[in-house]
Design a protein around this motif. Sequence first.
Motif, PDB file in Angstrom:
ATOM      1  N   ASP A 156      42.795  28.282  48.771  1.00 51.20           N
ATOM      2  CA  ASP A 156      42.965  28.025  47.153  1.00 51.20           C
ATOM      3  C   ASP A 156      41.892  29.057  45.575  1.00 51.20           C
ATOM      4  O   ASP A 156      40.596  28.859  46.672  1.00 51.20           O
ATOM      5  CB  ASP A 156      41.978  26.749  47.258  1.00 51.20           C
ATOM      6  N   GLY A 157      42.555  29.117  44.825  1.00 46.05           N
ATOM      7  CA  GLY A 157      41.225  29.956  44.075  1.00 46.05           C
ATOM      8  C   GLY A 157      41.052  31.301  44.293  1.00 46.05           C
ATOM      9  O   GLY A 157      41.483  31.997  45.814  1.00 46.05           O
ATOM     10  N   ALA A 158      40.549  31.992  42.652  1.00 41.29           N
ATOM     11  CA  ALA A 158      40.824  33.646  43.901  1.00 41.29           C
ATOM     12  C   ALA A 158      39.829  33.861  44.272  1.00 41.29           C
ATOM     13  O   ALA A 158      39.965  34.777  45.471  1.00 41.29           O
ATOM     14  CB  ALA A 158      40.486  33.963  41.893  1.00 41.29           C
ATOM     15  N   ASP A 159      38.420  34.504  44.353  1.00 40.18           N
ATOM     16  CA  ASP A 159      38.145  33.961  45.362  1.00 40.18           C
ATOM     17  C   ASP A 159      38.301  33.666  46.505  1.00 40.18           C
ATOM     18  O   ASP A 159      38.654  34.885  47.418  1.00 40.18           O
ATOM     19  CB  ASP A 159      36.368  33.407  45.417  1.00 40.18           C
ATOM     20  N   ASP A 160      38.786  32.604  47.162  1.00 43.10           N
ATOM     21  CA  ASP A 160      39.496  32.844  48.416  1.00 43.10           C
ATOM     22  C   ASP A 160      40.347  33.115  48.652  1.00 43.10           C
ATOM     23  O   ASP A 160      40.695  33.492  49.715  1.00 43.10           O
ATOM     24  CB  ASP A 160      40.000  30.818  48.589  1.00 43.10           C
ATOM     25  N   ALA A 161      41.142  33.608  47.814  1.00 44.59           N
ATOM     26  CA  ALA A 161      42.416  34.683  47.765  1.00 44.59           C
ATOM     27  C   ALA A 161      42.263  36.234  48.716  1.00 44.59           C
ATOM     28  O   ALA A 161      42.614  36.385  49.347  1.00 44.59           O
ATOM     29  CB  ALA A 161      43.455  34.494  46.559  1.00 44.59           C
ATOM     30  N   ARG A 162      40.916  36.316  47.873  1.00 44.47           N
ATOM     31  CA  ARG A 162      40.269  37.780  48.420  1.00 44.47           C
ATOM     32  C   ARG A 162      40.089  37.650  49.366  1.00 44.47           C
ATOM     33  O   ARG A 162      40.238  38.848  49.863  1.00 44.47           O
ATOM     34  CB  ARG A 162      38.899  37.950  46.655  1.00 44.47           C
ATOM     35  N   LYS A 163      39.017  36.842  49.891  1.00 50.79           N
ATOM     36  CA  LYS A 163      38.551  36.410  51.043  1.00 50.79           C
ATOM     37  C   LYS A 163      39.468  36.346  52.428  1.00 50.79           C
ATOM     38  O   LYS A 163      38.892  37.260  53.298  1.00 50.79           O
ATOM     39  CB  LYS A 163      37.987  35.287  51.165  1.00 50.79           C
ATOM     40  N   ALA A 164      40.369  36.065  51.788  1.00 54.41           N
ATOM     41  CA  ALA A 164      41.642  35.666  52.487  1.00 54.41           C
ATOM     42  C   ALA A 164      42.154  37.197  52.788  1.00 54.41           C
ATOM     43  O   ALA A 164      42.569  37.567  54.492  1.00 54.41           O
ATOM     44  CB  ALA A 164      42.809  34.737  52.573  1.00 54.41           C
ATOM     45  N   VAL A 165      42.726  38.514  52.177  1.00 54.45           N
ATOM     46  CA  VAL A 165      42.716  39.761  52.008  1.00 54.45           C
ATOM     47  C   VAL A 165      42.244  40.206  53.010  1.00 54.45           C
ATOM     48  O   VAL A 165      42.571  40.837  54.213  1.00 54.45           O
ATOM     49  CB  VAL A 165      43.370  39.826  50.851  1.00 54.45           C
ATOM     50  N   ARG A 166      40.659  40.302  52.485  1.00 55.18           N
ATOM     51  CA  ARG A 166      39.653  40.669  53.375  1.00 55.18           C
ATOM     52  C   ARG A 166      40.142  40.451  55.296  1.00 55.18           C
ATOM     53  O   ARG A 166      39.055  40.935  55.875  1.00 55.18           O
ATOM     54  CB  ARG A 166      37.925  40.444  53.176  1.00 55.18           C
ATOM     55  N   GLN A 167      39.879  39.299  55.223  1.00 55.38           N
ATOM     56  CA  GLN A 167      40.119  38.354  56.824  1.00 55.38           C
ATOM     57  C   GLN A 167      41.303  38.953  57.486  1.00 55.38           C
ATOM     58  O   GLN A 167      41.123  38.981  58.424  1.00 55.38           O
ATOM     59  CB  GLN A 167      39.909  36.818  56.699  1.00 55.38           C
ATOM     60  N   GLN A 168      41.899  39.389  56.802  1.00 59.72           N
ATOM     61  CA  GLN A 168      43.401  39.224  57.723  1.00 59.72           C
ATOM     62  C   GLN A 168      43.163  41.070  57.451  1.00 59.72           C
ATOM     63  O   GLN A 168      43.683  41.702  58.860  1.00 59.72           O
ATOM     64  CB  GLN A 168      44.547  39.390  56.771  1.00 59.72           C
ATOM     65  N   ILE A 169      42.668  42.134  56.889  1.00 62.44           N
ATOM     66  CA  ILE A 169      42.676  43.145  57.052  1.00 62.44           C
ATOM     67  C   ILE A 169      41.170  43.787  57.624  1.00 62.44           C
ATOM     68  O   ILE A 169      41.942  44.470  59.083  1.00 62.44           O
ATOM     69  CB  ILE A 169      42.635  43.799  55.825  1.00 62.44           C
ATOM     70  N   LYS A 170      40.507  42.787  57.999  1.00 56.24           N
ATOM     71  CA  LYS A 170      39.418  42.511  59.002  1.00 56.24           C
ATOM     72  C   LYS A 170      40.220  43.193  60.508  1.00 56.24           C
ATOM     73  O   LYS A 170      39.884  43.219  61.617  1.00 56.24           O
ATOM     74  CB  LYS A 170      38.161  41.576  59.232  1.00 56.24           C
ATOM     75  N   ALA A 171      41.330  41.819  60.660  1.00 53.73           N
ATOM     76  CA  ALA A 171      42.116  42.059  62.161  1.00 53.73           C
ATOM     77  C   ALA A 171      42.556  42.497  62.310  1.00 53.73           C
ATOM     78  O   ALA A 171      43.293  42.717  63.641  1.00 53.73           O
ATOM     79  CB  ALA A 171      42.209  40.445  61.792  1.00 53.73           C
TER      80      ALA A 171
END
Length: 397
Positions: A156-171
């Motif tokens: 939810d929200g643009a900042d959380d969206a960025r974080k979610a992308v980073r989490q997937q890439i980290k994984a």
Amino acid sequence: MATTYIADVTVFDGARVKPRQGVLIEGDRIVWVGAHVRAPRRAAGVARPVEGAGRTLTPGLIDCHVHLNFDGGADFAAEAAGLDEAVGAIKGTANLRRHLEAAVTTVRDLGGQGTCQLAAAVEAGVVPGPRLLASGRALTITGGHGHSVGFAREVDGADDARKAVRQQIKAGARSIKVVATGGVLTPGIPVSFTAMTPDELLAVVDEAHSWGRKVAAHAIGAEGVLRAVRSGVDSVEHCNQLTAAAAREMVARGTFRGPTLCAVRGLCDHLDTVPSYAAEKALAVHDDSRHSMRRAVRAGVRHVVSTDAGTPFNPHGGAGREVGFLVDWGMSPLQALVAATANGAENLGLTDVGSVREGFVADLALWDENPVDDPSALVRRPRAVYQAGVKVTPLRG
Ligand SMILES: [Zn+2]
């Protein structure tokens, strides 16, 4: 270094068909393609060339949209119960074999658990399977499509969206999946519901692209499709309600379309067996899908093969079936084969697979019949599948 020569074969090279060709493979690469009668001397030196006469060689097929956690049972939600990373990776291990046996040498998983670990295992040679580009978990709004079946992270929200992308890439994600509208297989949210805000979508695309990752958007309703295209996603999956304006925008931007006809047909051919909410929603988009397909082809939208394998009555290894459905609904066999090979590679950002060309990885399939004459050839077993120059079928074990 192992050398293979495939002699006097019809070649579909990812763009066109040429008769009486020879293809020389050294190590993992195609090193020469040309008229068989003009084969270089080192091809003539290969002790036992592969007999190609009467057969057709194509690039290995590319499926840009699968869910390796799911086997294609009637009730998607029931299959999700008990899913975790270990179960997901184990189910994926079996499903990858089904792709490889069906000549699919590259797949992209668009939402699941344990898929990044599985991709690493394939790359390390521990698990046999096609090249796997995993997306980790799909990104969806709170309560959005996929939240209840374990393949999505709520955002939810643009900042959380960025974080979610980073989490997937980290994984370990090699690609990012974003859910832009409601979906057929999640109860309680209409398919035409426009889910992500423009800000959220733009944040996902910007963050993913800055890491060099392609973005696939799930979008069914017309507004959500247009919003996804305008936010700069690389492909729109499903894309059931496509307006003429959105089609033009896809052509202008070079956005790929993955119509997932295997998923539509899997549900619509089993309306009595699948859960009633899924049957109702699938039926509601069936005619839209057909019209959108025609509109997209007429507008010149470029297509990829995206089976959505794992959804009800949509077993893994169905890229050849998807080609047949694309032809049934208005594409030429040649266009559909381009979708299944060269377009798929471009959509995934892979520059050395999807074509039979010198310097490319020797991911290849040899068929007893010519699929350009008869696409149903692709649903029969290939004569041979080569992965990085090695004949891998029949699979061992
Ligand atoms: Zn999907």
